[in-house]
Design a protein around this motif. Structure first.
Motif, PDB file in Angstrom:
ATOM      1  N   ARG A 113       0.816  -1.210   0.000  1.00 25.59           N
ATOM      2  CA  ARG A 113       0.000   0.000   0.000  1.00 25.59           C
ATOM      3  C   ARG A 113       0.853   1.265   0.000  1.00 25.59           C
ATOM      4  O   ARG A 113       0.325   2.372  -0.149  1.00 25.59           O
ATOM      5  N   ALA A 114       2.156   1.105   0.157  1.00 24.09           N
ATOM      6  CA  ALA A 114       3.049   2.271   0.232  1.00 24.09           C
ATOM      7  C   ALA A 114       4.399   1.923  -0.372  1.00 24.09           C
ATOM      8  O   ALA A 114       5.445   2.060   0.268  1.00 24.09           O
ATOM      9  N   GLN A 116       7.836   2.010  -2.258  1.00 23.23           N
ATOM     10  CA  GLN A 116       8.868   3.020  -2.521  1.00 23.23           C
ATOM     11  C   GLN A 116      10.018   2.332  -3.260  1.00 23.23           C
ATOM     12  O   GLN A 116      11.105   2.139  -2.723  1.00 23.23           O
ATOM     13  N   SER A 146      -0.636   2.936  -5.097  1.00 20.04           N
ATOM     14  CA  SER A 146       0.766   2.576  -4.920  1.00 20.04           C
ATOM     15  C   SER A 146       1.282   1.771  -6.105  1.00 20.04           C
ATOM     16  O   SER A 146       2.388   2.019  -6.607  1.00 20.04           O
TER      17      SER A 146
END
Length: 266
Positions: A113-114, A116, A146
């Motif tokens: 969900r996030a 990077q 995301s």
């Protein structure tokens, strides 16, 4: 420790919040060794994911890779795979499995969900009910947003999800142990709670029973429907191209065992 179904439904009702996957689905962190027994996708879907990944140049993104069930066989075919999962226990097994296979892959501990990630991908796959771990509106919005940020324009995103509820609910547990395990005093039992049509939650309890006592693990899924998923995907920059009902390429209908959504990032 078992999470009470009523508590989960109460938390789910707070649709503006995000639920902690590790607190809800305790089995992934507390008993990753049980995953191969619980997974309803042993190996029969691997040819499907291999065909999807074959034409892609560069690495592909395996979301919710777990123990590397899909990552490892794809890597053995020479496909570059980056596997992402938030469970350190599952990733520990994935590292062991890729090492034993003789292939190479990259595993990253991140919440999908996030994400990077340092590169953008031309293909992301979410096999084996990954989407069903997004319980709230916030969770699914964060997930799709995301993933879209992690993909190039025109990239493919393929989701393998549940269509029907996980087995029949009832008071009688379903045995998952082998006769040899039973003879040694070990039992593994599964029991599904009634499917909640209001919250679209499917809840299950797994009980591991040994001579020292009983340990219970909790597993929850949120069921999504095709039109619902298509609407959610469209508001995050995806267009749905096809919805299949199995891994043999048959179109989705109400009796399909799976819901496989193929879409494109626009």
């Amino acid at each position: 420790m078992m999470l009470d179904a009523g508590i989960l439904k109460h938390l789910y009702g707070r649709s503006t919040s995000s639920l902690d996957f590790s607190a809800v689905n305790t089995i992934y962190d507390e008993a990753p060794h049980l995953y191969p027994l619980l997974c309803c996708y042993p190996q029969f879907d691997i040819p499907f994911w291999s065909e999807i990944a074959k034409p892609i140049r560069g690495p592909i993104l395996d979301l919710g890779c777990g123990t590397g069930r899909v990552t490892v066989p794809l890597a053995q075919k020479g496909i570059q795979v980056v596997g992402v999962d938030r469970s350190i226990g599952m990733l520990h097994l994935a590292a062991k499995n890729i090492s034993a296979s003789g292939a190479t892959a990259t595993f990253i501990k991140e919440d999908f969900r996030a994400l990077q990630l340092s590169i953008a991908f031309d293909l992301a796959i979410a096999p084996a009910n990954v989407i069903n771990h997004c319980f709230t509106t916030t969770d699914i919005d964060l997930f799709f947003s995301s993933v879209r940020r992690s993909l190039n324009r025109g990239a493919k995103f393929v989701i393998g999800a549940r269509n029907q509820i996980l087995g029949q609910s009832g008071t009688q547990p379903v045995a998952m142990h082998t006769p040899a395990q039973l003879a040694s005093g070990y039992r593994l039992e599964w029991r599904a709670l009634p499917y909640d049509h209001k919250t679209q939650l499917s809840l299950a309890i797994f009980s591991e029973i040994t001579s020292t006592g009983t340990t219970e693990y909790f597993l929850a899924h949120r069921i999504y429907y095709p039109d619902e998923a298509a609407t959610l995907l469209s508001r995050h920059g995806f267009v749905v191209n096809d919805v299949l009902g199995d891994f043999d390429g048959n179109q989705f209908d109400g009796s399909s065992p799976h819901m496989i959504i193929s879409c494109t990032a626009i």
